[in-house]
Design an enzyme around this catalytic site. Structure first.
Site, short mmCIF file in Angstrom:
data_model
loop_
_atom_site.label_atom_id
_atom_site.label_comp_id
_atom_site.label_asym_id
_atom_site.label_seq_id
_atom_site.Cartn_x
_atom_site.Cartn_y
_atom_site.Cartn_z
N CYS A 61 -0.47 4.10 2.21
CA CYS A 61 -0.27 3.90 3.66
C CYS A 61 1.21 4.11 4.04
O CYS A 61 1.52 4.70 5.06
CB CYS A 61 -0.66 2.49 4.08
SG CYS A 61 -2.12 1.85 3.29
N ASP A 62 2.12 3.59 3.24
CA ASP A 62 3.52 3.49 3.68
C ASP A 62 4.51 4.36 2.90
O ASP A 62 5.68 4.45 3.29
CB ASP A 62 3.98 2.02 3.58
CG ASP A 62 3.13 1.10 4.44
OD1 ASP A 62 2.65 1.57 5.50
OD2 ASP A 62 2.94 -0.06 4.07
N CYS A 98 0.84 -1.21 0.00
CA CYS A 98 0.00 0.00 0.00
C CYS A 98 0.87 1.25 0.00
O CYS A 98 1.39 1.66 1.05
CB CYS A 98 -0.92 -0.01 1.22
SG CYS A 98 -1.94 1.45 1.35
#
Ligand code: FAD
Length: 307
Positions: free
Chosen positions: A136-137, A133
Site C-alpha cells: 500500500c505505502d 503494508c
C-alpha cells in the site's frame, strides 16, 4: 424484516470466499459479509509465489479471481461489520452496526491483523511514515531509506519488495537470525541494498511532528542505544486474531484464536471458523482455502441435520 439464509459467512478473505463457494455450490443460500474489501490480507501482499497453480500472482489479482469464482453459484455479497452473533434455538442472528440477518449456520473467517510495536511515536506517525503494508505505502518511499521491523516471513518478503523501490532497506530484528523461510532469506541476503541490524529493538519512532525522521534502537545484548535516520518504518512483528465480536460465544482460547475440530466446527453447533482466525500452525492462503473447503462441506451436513 430479518433476511434469512442457510449460511452466513463472515469475512471475504480466501478462507471465507472458499467456504462460500463450497456452500453455495451445494445449493445452500449464502450471505457473505465483509467490513472492508473482499480479498482480506491478500490485498496487502505483493507477489504470491506459494499458491498452487500460479508461478507468481499479485495479491489483489488473486483476490479478484477468488471473488469471481466464489460468487458464481449465487452467493450474496454485502458490506457489513459484524458486531456479534446471538443464538436463538438452532438459528443464529448475526448483528452488524446497521442490520441483522438470520441463518442456520455461520462460518467465521475474520482473519487476523498486524500486531503493533507499542512504542512511543508509533500512533503519532501512523500514516506519516509508519506503515504495516509495503504494497500500500511502499511507493511513497521511492529512493529513500526505510526500516523494516521483524524477522518472519512477512518482514523478509516485504523488505525484499521494498528494496525494489527504496534506496536502502534496514531490517531491524530482535534476534540474531531470521525466522523466515530459507528461500525468502536467501533472496533478501542477495540484495545489496538490504542491511540487517541484529539483536535490537526499536524503542521509539522519531519525527519532526510532521513525519518520521528516524528510529531509536537498543541492542538487547549489550544495552547500547543508537538512532537510525529513516523516512519510513514498516512494522511486521506478528499478528493477532480478529475475534472480539465472537468471544462472548466462548469459542476462543486465552489469546483470542478460535478453537475448532478438524471439520472447522467450534463448540457451538452450527458455528464454524476458518482461516487465520483459527488456532492453527500455518497461516497462509493455501491453508485458509483448505479450511474454507472443509467448512463449506461440513456446513451442508449441519444445515441438512437441522432442517
Ligand atoms: P483474511 O485474509 O485476513 O480475511 C479476513 C476478512 O475478514 C477481511 O477481509 C476482513 O475485512 C474481514 N473481517 C474481519 N472482521 C470482520 C467483521 N467483524 N465483520 C465483517 N468482516 C470482517 N500467505 C501466503 O500463502 N503467501 C504469501 O506470500 C503471503 N504473504 C503475506 C504477506 C503479508 C504482508 C501478509 C500480511 C500476509 C501474507 N500471507 C501470505 C498470509 C495470508 O494473506 C493469510 O494467511 C490469508 O489471507 C488468511 O486468510 P483469511 O481468509 O483467514 O483472512
Amino acid at each position: 424484516m430479518t433476511k434469512k439464509y442457510d449460511v452466513i459467512v463472515i469475512g471475504a478473505g480466501p478462507a471465507g470466499m472458499t467456504a462460500a463457494l463450497y456452500a453455495s455450490r451445494a445449493e445452500l443460500s449464502v450471505l457473505m459479509l465483509d467490513r472492508g474489501v473482499y480479498g482480506g490480507q491478500m490485498n496487502n501482499t505483493a507477489e504470491i509465489e506459494n499458491y498452487t497453480g500460479f508461478k507468481s500472482i499479485l495479491g489483489p489479482d488473486l483476490s479478484e479471481k477468488m471473488y469471481e469464482s466464489s460468487t458464481q453459484f449465487g452467493v450474496e455479497y454485502a458490506y457489513g461489520e459484524v458486531t456479534g452473533i446471538e443464538l436463538a434455538g438452532n438459528q443464529k442472528i448475526v448483528h452488524t452496526a446497521e442490520e441483522q440477518f438470520e441463518a442456520s449456520a455461520v462460518i467465521i473467517g475474520s482473519g487476523s491483523e498486524y500486531r503493533k510495536l507499542g512504542v512511543p511515536g508509533e500512533d503519532q506517525y501512523g500514516g506519516r511514515g509508519v506503515s504495516y503494508c509495503a504494497v500500500c505505502d511502499g511507493a511513497f518511499f521511492k529512493n529513500e531509506d526505510v526500516v523494516v521491523v521483524g524477522g518472519g516471513d512477512s518482514a523478509v518478503q516485504e523488505a525484499t519488495y521494498l528494496a525494489n523501490l527504496a534506496k536502502k532497506v534496514t531490517v531491524v530484528h530482535r534476534r540474531d537470525q531470521l525466522r523466515a523461510q530459507k528461500i525468502l532469506q536467501d533472496r533478501a541476503f542477495a540484495r545489496d541494498n538490504i542491511e540487517f541490524i541484529w539483536n535490537s529493538n526499536v524503542t521509539e519512532i522519531l519525527g519532526d511532528d510532521k513525519k518520521v525522521t528516524g528510529v531509536a534502537l537498543k541492542n538487547n545484548q549489550t544495552g547500547e542505544t543508537s538512532e537510525l535516520p529513516t523516512a519510513g518504518v514498516f512494522v511486521y512483528v506478528g499478528i493477532l486474531p480478529i475475534s472480539g465480536a465472537f468471544t462472548q460465544l466462548g469459542i476462543t482460547d486465552e489469546q483470542g484464536w478460535i478453537i475448532t475440530n478438524d471439520q472447522m466446527e467450534t463448540k457451538v453447533p452450527g458455528i464454524f471458523a476458518v482461516g487465520d482466525v483459527r488456532k492453527k500452525g500455518l497461516r497462509q492462503i493455501t491453508t485458509a482455502v483448505g479450511d474454507g473447503g472443509i467448512a463449506g462441506q461440513a456446513v451442508f451436513d449441519y444445515v441438512e441435520s437441522v432442517k
